[in-house]
Design a protein around this motif. Sequence first.
Motif, PDB file in Angstrom:
ATOM      1  N   GLY A   1       8.032   5.914  -0.845  1.00  0.00           N
ATOM      2  CA  GLY A   1       7.773   5.666   0.570  1.00  0.00           C
ATOM      3  C   GLY A   1       9.026   5.168   1.265  1.00  0.00           C
ATOM      4  O   GLY A   1       9.953   4.636   0.629  1.00  0.00           O
TER       5      GLY A   1
ATOM      6  N   ASP B   1       7.749   5.564   6.918  1.00  0.00           N
ATOM      7  CA  ASP B   1       6.347   5.186   6.737  1.00  0.00           C
ATOM      8  C   ASP B   1       6.092   3.818   7.368  1.00  0.00           C
ATOM      9  O   ASP B   1       4.999   3.537   7.866  1.00  0.00           O
ATOM     10  CB  ASP B   1       6.008   5.145   5.247  1.00  0.00           C
TER      11      ASP B   1
ATOM     12  N   HIS C   1      11.408  -4.001  -3.901  1.00  0.00           N
ATOM     13  CA  HIS C   1      10.672  -2.722  -3.982  1.00  0.00           C
ATOM     14  C   HIS C   1      11.654  -1.581  -4.268  1.00  0.00           C
ATOM     15  O   HIS C   1      11.920  -0.740  -3.404  1.00  0.00           O
ATOM     16  CB  HIS C   1       9.927  -2.453  -2.670  1.00  0.00           C
TER      17      HIS C   1
ATOM     18  N   GLY D   1       0.792  -1.222   0.000  1.00  0.00           N
ATOM     19  CA  GLY D   1       0.000   0.000   0.000  1.00  0.00           C
ATOM     20  C   GLY D   1       0.826   1.275   0.000  1.00  0.00           C
ATOM     21  O   GLY D   1       0.261   2.377  -0.067  1.00  0.00           O
ATOM     22  N   LEU D   2       2.151   1.156   0.044  1.00  0.00           N
ATOM     23  CA  LEU D   2       2.994   2.346   0.034  1.00  0.00           C
ATOM     24  C   LEU D   2       3.122   2.917  -1.367  1.00  0.00           C
ATOM     25  O   LEU D   2       3.210   2.174  -2.353  1.00  0.00           O
ATOM     26  CB  LEU D   2       4.401   2.010   0.564  1.00  0.00           C
ATOM     27  N   ARG D   3       3.181   4.206  -1.440  1.00  0.00           N
ATOM     28  CA  ARG D   3       3.378   4.868  -2.727  1.00  0.00           C
ATOM     29  C   ARG D   3       4.856   4.899  -3.090  1.00  0.00           C
ATOM     30  O   ARG D   3       5.728   4.700  -2.246  1.00  0.00           O
ATOM     31  CB  ARG D   3       2.829   6.295  -2.673  1.00  0.00           C
ATOM     32  N   GLU D   4       5.121   5.187  -4.366  1.00  0.00           N
ATOM     33  CA  GLU D   4       6.497   5.339  -4.828  1.00  0.00           C
ATOM     34  C   GLU D   4       7.206   6.395  -3.987  1.00  0.00           C
ATOM     35  O   GLU D   4       6.665   7.462  -3.725  1.00  0.00           O
ATOM     36  CB  GLU D   4       6.503   5.766  -6.303  1.00  0.00           C
TER      37      GLU D   4
ATOM     38  N   GLY E   1      11.347   1.080  -5.736  1.00  0.00           N
ATOM     39  CA  GLY E   1      10.774   2.416  -5.659  1.00  0.00           C
ATOM     40  C   GLY E   1      10.684   2.956  -4.245  1.00  0.00           C
ATOM     41  O   GLY E   1      10.332   4.123  -4.042  1.00  0.00           O
ATOM     42  N   LEU E   2      11.005   2.113  -3.254  1.00  0.00           N
ATOM     43  CA  LEU E   2      10.959   2.544  -1.859  1.00  0.00           C
ATOM     44  C   LEU E   2      12.349   2.933  -1.368  1.00  0.00           C
ATOM     45  O   LEU E   2      13.362   2.431  -1.856  1.00  0.00           O
ATOM     46  CB  LEU E   2      10.398   1.431  -0.971  1.00  0.00           C
TER      47      LEU E   2
END
Length: 406
Positions: A146, A229, A168, A141-144, A170-171
Amino acid sequence: MKHRIVVLGAGYAGAFAAGNLARRLSPADTEITVVNAAPDFVERMRLHQVAAGQETARRKLSDVYAGTGVRLRLARVTGLDPERRTVALTGENGPGELSYDTLLYTLGSSAAHHGVPGAAEYAYDVAGLGPALRLRERLAGLREGGSVLVVGEGLTGIETATELAESHPGLSVGLAARGELGAWLSPRARRHLRAAFDRFGITVHEHTAVEAVEPTRAVTVGGTVLPADVTVWSAGFAVDSIAADAGLEVAGTGQIVVDGTMRSLSHPDVYAAGDCAYAIGENGRPLPMSCASAGLTNLRATAAIVARLTGGTVPATGLKYFGNHISLGRSDAVFQMVGGDVRSKSWYVGGRTAAQLKAGVLKGAEWGIAHPTFGLPTRRRRVEADRSRTGGPVAVQGARHGQRSR
């Protein structure tokens, strides 16, 4: 009447032990029951992969023990009465009780929060399947962009941080270490580890002790705020208080204090293996909570149980910790051997070769769980009549194994 052997917990230690006992003892005069809260075997060594979103095989314990003669009881252990030799349980049909003549306690461990405010309420962990799945859902559920902070520089923390960073990209992934990252490794292995962290873009906060966890950040002892987050807690493991509450002799960690045969020092009809056993290795130090230790201790416990019930001699196998195997994502790893003083040797194996070795270890463990009795032999050992209720004493090869393990 058959000698009743009850194994509490079906993790790496308990699952292997139950199968080994079934393979070596005759069903004519032994009854083996495994108690586990969940219906599936949990590959704990892969839980960081589960959290990262990867699919791993699910294996039902009912299938594992089908045809072995091992009875499976799906229930949660709530208490132990060593004087009456009973275990209190709760399951689908409510509370119940199970009697034993010999008990093998392998209930494992969970995340240790060390009393840090907010760690239990706001942090995630990978110490069990449920927690790993909750972390997986949260990460999805985390956005790019995060941020994820892993607290703890041990094996679990390192494997979790690298797995999440690879799965991930993008995290933003960081790791808070109380000391120096990979301080226990040899210099070359430490450089390899740091290179992997740099490759994944993981930010390392060394000499950083977290004293509080909040919904969107962690606060260090020095007052520094680390925004996150998601905070993943991997700062050690703790055992349940069931053994201590029952009056068994335990160490300060709550682990059951055992002799060289994994037998409780206070209650000789109770054995312990895996994370819940306070077992002393050949180096004079307690074995660390790990899957490797689970293998060593469950083999020692089952050998002792079989020997004592059948009038044999307990073999003097060693309790030696050989090293650490650390996954760094799917295609990289570090395999670091240690000496008798638990100091890292100068050489190590790293990269794809080490990753393939780790994959082999995981597949071997998976095969072992799928074949818990390794094919039942045509002849199995009978329990001696005068030992069927007491599991009486037996000589142990090697004097040190008959001595107190502290």
